[in-house]
Design an enzyme around this catalytic site. Structure first.
Site, short mmCIF file in Angstrom:
data_model
loop_
_atom_site.label_atom_id
_atom_site.label_comp_id
_atom_site.label_asym_id
_atom_site.label_seq_id
_atom_site.Cartn_x
_atom_site.Cartn_y
_atom_site.Cartn_z
CG HIS A 168 -1.54 -1.21 1.21
ND1 HIS A 168 -2.51 -1.75 1.01
CD2 HIS A 168 -1.15 -2.42 1.97
CE1 HIS A 168 -3.18 -2.51 1.10
NE2 HIS A 168 -1.95 -3.33 2.44
CB SER A 289 12.40 23.92 -13.99
OG SER A 289 11.56 24.89 -13.84
CE LYS A 295 11.02 20.26 -10.22
NZ LYS A 295 9.26 20.48 -10.16
CD GLU A 302 8.26 13.29 -14.77
OE1 GLU A 302 7.26 14.10 -13.86
OE2 GLU A 302 9.06 13.95 -15.16
#
Ligand code: ARG
Length: 478
Positions: A168, A289, A295, A302
């Site tokens: 979980h 970024s 970043k 992704e």
């Protein structure tokens, strides 16, 4: 629109099948009908299958040897033209088959018209496409093996690196990072198995089924099947020209493999986040970024996660194309190619990117260990100790361990920091020996059951995985 449709409709009819027609197709019809924009990728398979067919026609004396030789020479010339980029693909000629045949006939004259004896585009395309998918399966399997090699290499480095195992996504029990990586090695191993199974089933030759019913010419289907590396000719001509289950099987296996990739990619996104800091993806697979200088975005992971949608979509697209088609061939089946190309290209790319990310990532063993240590991950070990050493039933032990966890939480302590007196206030049968099982290393090391997470087991599992999955491959130094 309508105007251009009419204008085009006055074109002369197609020279390969135009006998029956007065005029050519409307412009929009030409566009919906043409597949050359994508099926030109089948050119090698098309010429290879045509060579095999031609040699068989010569050997069975179905066409004169002289014409057959001219055809083979002409096909070599077409091959060279396409290979060197000089070939002019024409939409008016619909597909790769008619483009090649038309050019052949331009190059060698009338003899070119004999190549299509005892053959139809229906068995031709089914054969070409099987050859293409067979190659794609081999290519994907090799890339899956590359990824397994990268994972096994990192697992060897981290056979004893402690991390929290999750259920979980809540800390469950300590595991080793090597063990975690080997879980994916198994998944990709089954993906390879699915590819191999699909390959074995698809390796029968449709050529010779002709349009749908077979042919009256004395062809030798075993000869062409053998030359093209198929195990045997397909048994039924109607089936041979009209099923694309081989492509569906490939896409189904590809979709499952993509799903596995997507899960691993998701973990990379989560584990490389500032909250976890378990992993750092290399510069080569991260981006910055444009506004936030601090970043480091895991774009590679992704995109691997996202591109799964294309592969799963391809399976859906082709499944829908095929459902409800009557026997035998219908033009619907021309829509089989783009999903397969899309699925194969996407999976190949995502496998390559994932292999690079796995090989390059930096593992933060301290952060992993600290996370495992911090969340009562050895509460099960405490319960197991109570069963083994204090004679409680597992249910009683579970309850006691839970109360001690609550106590630790209230006092803001790790489990192994709770005093013996406090533990005994919950369960008097507890002795100081219990502290022996509360450390995360001891916990992981104790899970020695087959398939378990102990470093000793993991090292054995690595050796087994190398033998099973990498066979003769040179071990990659990762
Ligand atoms: N381009 C076609 C396809 O991919 C080739 C077969 C055409 N056959 C036909 N009967 N129109 O399906």
């Amino acid at each position: 629109m309508a105007k251009s449709n009419k204008a085009k409709a006055r074109q002369p009819a197609n020279r390969l099948w135009g006998g029956r027609f007065k005029t050519g197709p409307a412009e929009a019809m030409e566009r919906i009908n043409a597949s050359i924009g994508f099926d030109q990728r089948l050119w090698r398979q098309d010429i290879t299958a045509s060579r095999a067919h031609c040699r068989m026609l010569i050997s069975r004396k179905i066409i004169p040897a002289r014409d057959g030789k001219a055809i083979l020479k002409g096909l070599d010339a077409v091959w060279k033209e396409i290979e060197s980029g000089r070939f002019h693909f024409r939409t008016a000629l619909e597909d790769i088959h008619m483009n090649v045949e038309d050019r052949l006939t331009t190059l060698i004259g009338d003899a070119g018209g004999r190549l299509h004896t005892a053959r139809s585009r229906n068995d031709q395309v089914a054969t070409d496409f099987r050859l293409w998918v067979r190659d794609a399966v081999d290519g994907i399997e090799a890339r899956l093996a590359d990824l397994q090699a990268a994972l096994i290499g990192r697992a060897r480095e981290h056979a004893a690196t402690i991390m929290p195992g999750f259920t979980h996504l809540q800390t469950a029990q300590p595991v080793t990072f090597g063990h975690h990586l080997l879980a994916y090695v198994e998944m990709f191993g089954r993906d390879r198995g699915r590819m191999r199974d699909a390959r074995a089933r698809m390796n029968e030759c449709p050529l010779g089924a002709a349009a749908l019913a077979g042919t009256s010419f004395p062809i030798d289907r075993k000869m062409t099947a053998k030359e093209l590396g198929f195990d045997r000719p397909m048994a039924n001509s109607l089936d041979a020209v009209s099923d694309r289950d081989f492509a569906l099987e490939f896409l189904a296996a590809a979709a499952i493999a993509s799903g596995h990739l997507s899960r691993l990619a998701e973990e990379m996104v989560v584990f490389s986040s500032e909250r976890f800091r378990f992993l750092r993806l290399s510069d080569a697979f991260s981006t910055g970024s444009s506004i936030m200088p601090q970043k480091r975005n895991p774009d590679g992971a992704e995109l691997v996660r996202a591109k799964t949608g294309r592969v799963m979509g391809a399976l859906t697209a082709l499944s829908v194309v095929m459902k409800g088609l009557p026997l035998a061939y219908s033009k619907d089946m021309q829509e089989d190619k783009e999903p397969v190309f899309e699925g194969a290209d996407t999976l190949a790319l995502t496998l390559e990117v994932m292999t690079g990310m796995v090989a390059d990532m930096t593992v933060n063993a301290e952060a992993m260990r600290a996370a495992a240590d911090g969340a009562f991950s050895t509460a099960t070990d405490l319960a197991d100790w109570l069963v083994r050493e204090a004679g409680l039933t597992f249910r009683q032990a579970h309850h006691v361990s839970g109360r001690i966890v609550r106590l630790a939480e209230e006092k803001n302590l790790r489990l192994d920091q709770v005093s013996l007196a406090d533990m005994r206030s919950v369960e008097p049968r507890i002795t100081k020996d219990v502290f022996g099982v509360l450390g995360v290393e001891r916990s992981a090391a104790s899970r020695v059951s087959e398939g378990g997470t102990s470093p000793a087991r993991v090292r054995k599992a690595i050796a087994a995985a190398e033998k099973r999955y990498l066979g003769g491959r040179r071990k990659k130094a990762l």
